[in-house]
Design an enzyme around this catalytic site. Structure first.
Site, PDB file in Angstrom:
ATOM      1  N   ASP A 303       0.746  -1.183   0.053  1.00 24.55           N
ATOM      2  CA  ASP A 303       0.132   0.032   0.172  1.00 24.55           C
ATOM      3  C   ASP A 303       0.841   1.317  -0.045  1.00 24.55           C
ATOM      4  O   ASP A 303       1.433   1.585   1.167  1.00 24.55           O
ATOM      5  CB  ASP A 303      -1.024   0.087   1.264  1.00 24.55           C
ATOM      6  CG  ASP A 303      -0.311  -0.400   2.564  1.00 24.55           C
ATOM      7  OD1 ASP A 303       0.548  -1.183   2.760  1.00 24.55           O
ATOM      8  OD2 ASP A 303      -0.538   0.429   3.642  1.00 24.55           O
ATOM      9  N   GLU A 500      12.993   1.276   7.150  1.00 25.12           N
ATOM     10  CA  GLU A 500      11.664   0.372   6.809  1.00 25.12           C
ATOM     11  C   GLU A 500      11.878  -0.086   5.230  1.00 25.12           C
ATOM     12  O   GLU A 500      11.702  -0.968   4.560  1.00 25.12           O
ATOM     13  CB  GLU A 500      10.418   1.293   6.832  1.00 25.12           C
ATOM     14  CG  GLU A 500       9.264   0.744   6.126  1.00 25.12           C
ATOM     15  CD  GLU A 500       8.173   1.805   6.099  1.00 25.12           C
ATOM     16  OE1 GLU A 500       8.604   3.166   6.083  1.00 25.12           O
ATOM     17  OE2 GLU A 500       6.936   1.495   6.250  1.00 25.12           O
TER      18      GLU A 500
HETATM   19  O1  LIG Z   1      -0.925   3.320   7.724  1.00 18.88           O
HETATM   20  C1  LIG Z   1      -0.685   3.047   6.526  1.00 18.88           C
HETATM   21  C2  LIG Z   1      -0.663   1.858   6.196  1.00 18.88           C
HETATM   22  O2  LIG Z   1       0.724   1.280   6.859  1.00 18.88           O
HETATM   23  C3  LIG Z   1       0.948   0.091   6.807  1.00 18.88           C
HETATM   24  O3  LIG Z   1       1.499  -0.624   5.804  1.00 18.88           O
HETATM   25  C4  LIG Z   1       3.154  -0.520   5.627  1.00 18.88           C
HETATM   26  O4  LIG Z   1       3.589  -0.747   6.847  1.00 18.88           O
HETATM   27  C5  LIG Z   1       3.613  -2.172   7.300  1.00 18.88           C
HETATM   28  C6  LIG Z   1       4.233  -2.280   8.515  1.00 18.88           C
HETATM   29  O5  LIG Z   1       5.679  -2.528   8.260  1.00 18.88           O
HETATM   30  C7  LIG Z   1       3.768  -3.146   6.213  1.00 18.88           C
HETATM   31  O6  LIG Z   1       3.305  -4.470   6.580  1.00 18.88           O
HETATM   32  C8  LIG Z   1       3.276  -2.693   4.805  1.00 18.88           C
HETATM   33  O7  LIG Z   1       3.554  -3.592   3.852  1.00 18.88           O
HETATM   34  C9  LIG Z   1       3.398  -1.226   4.393  1.00 18.88           C
HETATM   35  O8  LIG Z   1       2.712  -0.884   3.205  1.00 18.88           O
HETATM   36  C10 LIG Z   1      -0.094  -0.980   7.358  1.00 18.88           C
HETATM   37  O9  LIG Z   1       0.038  -2.201   7.196  1.00 18.88           O
HETATM   38  C11 LIG Z   1      -1.339  -0.626   6.187  1.00 18.88           C
HETATM   39  O10 LIG Z   1      -2.728  -1.434   6.471  1.00 18.88           O
HETATM   40  C12 LIG Z   1      -1.777   0.918   6.480  1.00 18.88           C
HETATM   41  O11 LIG Z   1      -2.694   1.248   5.573  1.00 18.88           O
END
Ligand SMILES: OC[C@H]1O[C@H](O[C@H]2O[C@H](CO)[C@@H](O)[C@H](O)[C@H]2O)[C@H](O)[C@@H](O)[C@@H]1O
Length: 583
Positions: A303, A500
């Site tokens: 995302d 990240e």
């Molecule tokens: O708040 C926005 C989005 O944040 C997360 O996504 C991102 O971080 C996660 C943790 O590292 C990772 O799993 C994911 O691939 C990243 O894009 C969250 O998972 C999203 O649902 C949220 O909308």
């Protein structure tokens, strides 16, 4: 029609309703996630009454400052659900460190091992006793979180975190994390995107069963497997029941998997962002369709990305062109295939032969669908499939070779697949970048796009190529790993931080874009570097023989893998001699 679907969760504080709308639309914080992570100071009904009084007092037009005062009066600062805690099973000198020959990388690996101490989170007993005051989902065992704004577990991140924890010999912490996930499946029927109630209507890439495999390879506790196999069946069924789509391809029908979530409304943690994109649509129905695409993209872990854009059959456009649910992704189907194979293996081990037979059948079917629908001999890769047009999406993504990692291709014909894939990688020239393999070749400004490079994607490519045991593929894998490790190390030297995501186009470059600033910590980044140092530690050096670490040795030999590999081998020998590590 989505009007009968539930909200992301029932809470009128954290998931939907006028309070959430008013607070999130006021834009009090740089990051919308801040509000929904706060603890309530009193029960929800009292806070809802206080909110109503504030709205009445202000004639339903509160100023930003009045909303801020309301939030400060009624909520605690984010992060107040945790107590001071450090993992009890942490070790100073786990054995994998001995595999690392370069003293600089060894020192760094020791620092990475120490980072687990900062990333451990244990919930206060209070959370168990008063879960209704928190958005965090209570779990019995402490977890290692990604870091920064990500204060809770994340489903697919945990695969690489657990990989790293096991290398750090933190067996109890790793087992605790997997046990939490199994408990969550027992309670909710699936694993949410992350450990917050606002994630309760969507999952993330299904890697629980591979996590159990990691544990089995490590501690091999068959009783653990026996106790939890039923729960793992449940997780597999959740994906089959809720994410399967029929693909009609060349006159045959296949059952394949795609990301698709089933709730109404914007993402609570990015509420304002979603409402702002939805302004481009004029009806409630169209807005709801957009929210569904946004939440399905979040479910994919990517995302956001142009990978999910469909505009006139292309990947151009912006978030208004998200069509996540209309794309059959290579990686998700490869994960399902892997899950089926592992489940067959586990049931066999437990002598549940009927179940093993079912999973073998599922594995064969998914593998066949991947082969027929997603593999393209002329391209030399597996490609995502557009359900709307019935066409393949011929764009580069690291996930185009994930079946190599999960073993979901005809391994008897391994040489054929590997030679086509090598050809493909040479053609798309993704190894010309100095900082790693980019996520896509589209520059959309979204975080899962060019020029960002993400740790799990590097890992899947490296391990996929290495798994083939083909010389050329293995050499390519080691070159990719070297570049990645060196570039991450460069950032570490400058910032003493693990990020990240990174910038594939700059050696030592930071990732960016998307809806929040790049985060430090960082769970999967640490896990991936540890795994690569463990695999290549005996030949991998922070600097090449010329004393600096441009990381782009791949650029020199990228165009001619064969010759480049020999060049690398020479450098390694020279560097090893210089470091006094060879005979
Ligand atoms: O708040 C926005 C989005 O944040 C997360 O996504 C991102 O971080 C996660 C943790 O590292 C990772 O799993 C994911 O691939 C990243 O894009 C969250 O998972 C999203 O649902 C949220 O909308």
């Amino acid at each position: 029609d989505r009007s009968n679907l539930p909200a992301p969760c029932e809470s009128l504080i954290y998931c939907h309703g006028p309070l959430l709308h008013t607070v999130q639309m006021a834009g009090l914080y740089n990051d919308s996630k801040t509000f929904v992570d706060k603890k309530m100071k009193s029960p929800a009904n009292i806070i809802l009454d206080n909110f109503q009084s504030m709205m009445n007092r202000t004639d339903y037009r509160p100023t930003k400052e009045q909303i801020r005062t309301f939030v400060d009066d009624n909520f605690d600062v984010e992060g107040s659900e945790f107590e001071e805690w450090q993992p009890l099973d942490w070790k100073h000198n786990p054995a994998f460190l001995q595999r690392i020959k370069d003293p600089l990388l060894l020192e760094w690996a020791k620092n990475l091992n120490e980072l687990w101490l900062n990333l451990g989170r244990k919930m206060k007993d209070e959370v168990r006793e008063h879960q209704d005051l928190y958005s965090i989902i209570y779990v019995d065992h402490p977890v290692i979180v990604p870091g920064g704004r990500f204060r809770e577990f994340y489903y697919w991140d945990s695969y690489w975190i657990i990989k790293g924890l096991l290398l750090s010999e933190m067996h109890a912490t790793a087992t605790g994390m997997v046990t939490n996930f199994l408990d969550i499946v027992d309670k909710y029927g699936f694993i949410p995107n992350g450990g917050r109630i606002y994630y309760l209507m969507r999952s993330q890439p299904p890697l629980l069963i591979p996590m159990v495999k990691l544990l089995m390879e490590d501690i091999g506790d068959i009783d653990f497997l026996k106790r939890h196999i039923g729960t793992m069946d449940k997780e597999f069924d959740f994906w089959v029941k809720n994410h399967t789509v029929e693909v009609d391809y060349n006159g045959r029908k296949y059952q394949m998997t795609r990301y698709s979530e089933q709730s109404q409304g914007p993402r609570p943690e990015s509420y304002k962002e979603d409402i702002d994109v939805a302004r481009h649509f004029d009806t409630v129905d169209k807005k709801e369709e957009l929210y569904a695409e946004l939440k399905s993209a979040a479910e994919s872990g990517w995302d956001f990305s142009s990978r999910w854009f469909i505009l006139n059959g292309t990947n151009k456009g912006n978030l208004t062109n998200l069509k996540t649910r209309s794309i059959v992704p290579v990686d998700l189907n490869a994960f399902m295939c892997w899950n089926a194979q592992l489940m067959a293996e586990f049931h066999e081990l437990l002598e549940n032969f009927e179940k093993a037979k079912y999973y073998r059948m599922m594995h064969a079917k998914i593998k066949e669908a991947i082969e027929h629908v997603l593999w393209h001999e002329d391209v030399g890769a597996w490609l995502d499939y557009n359900l709307k047009s019935g066409r393949r999406r011929d764009y580069f993504y690291p996930t185009n070779i994930v079946p190599l990692w999960t073993g979901c291709y005809d391994v008897e014909r391994s040489d054929y697949y590997v030679s086509r894939v090598i050809n493909y990688l040479e053609k798309v020239k993704v190894d010309i970048f100095e900082g790693g393999i980019p996520t896509t070749l589209e520059h959309s400004g979204e975080q899962w796009d060019y020029p960002n490079a993400w740790p799990p994607l590097q890992y899947m490519m490296v391990m996929g190529l290495d798994n083939t045991r083909n010389d050329v593929a293995m050499r390519l894998a080691s070159e990719m790993a070297t570049k990645w490790v060196r570039s991450n190390f460069e950032v570490w030297k400058q910032k003493k931080a693990m990020l990240e995501k990174y910038d594939a186009t700059i050696f030592g470059g930071f990732g960016g874009g998307g809806e929040y600033v790049v985060q430090k910590g960082f769970g999967w980044t640490n896990g991936v570097v540890m795994a690569l140092l463990n695999l290549y530690g005996d030949t991998l050096y922070a600097a090449d023989a010329f004393g600096d670490a441009p990381g782009q040795s791949g650029a020199v030999y990228g165009a001619h893998v064969g010759a480049g590999g020999i060049f690398t081998a020479l450098l390694v020998v020279i560097a090893s001699v210089a470091a006094g590590t060879l005979g």
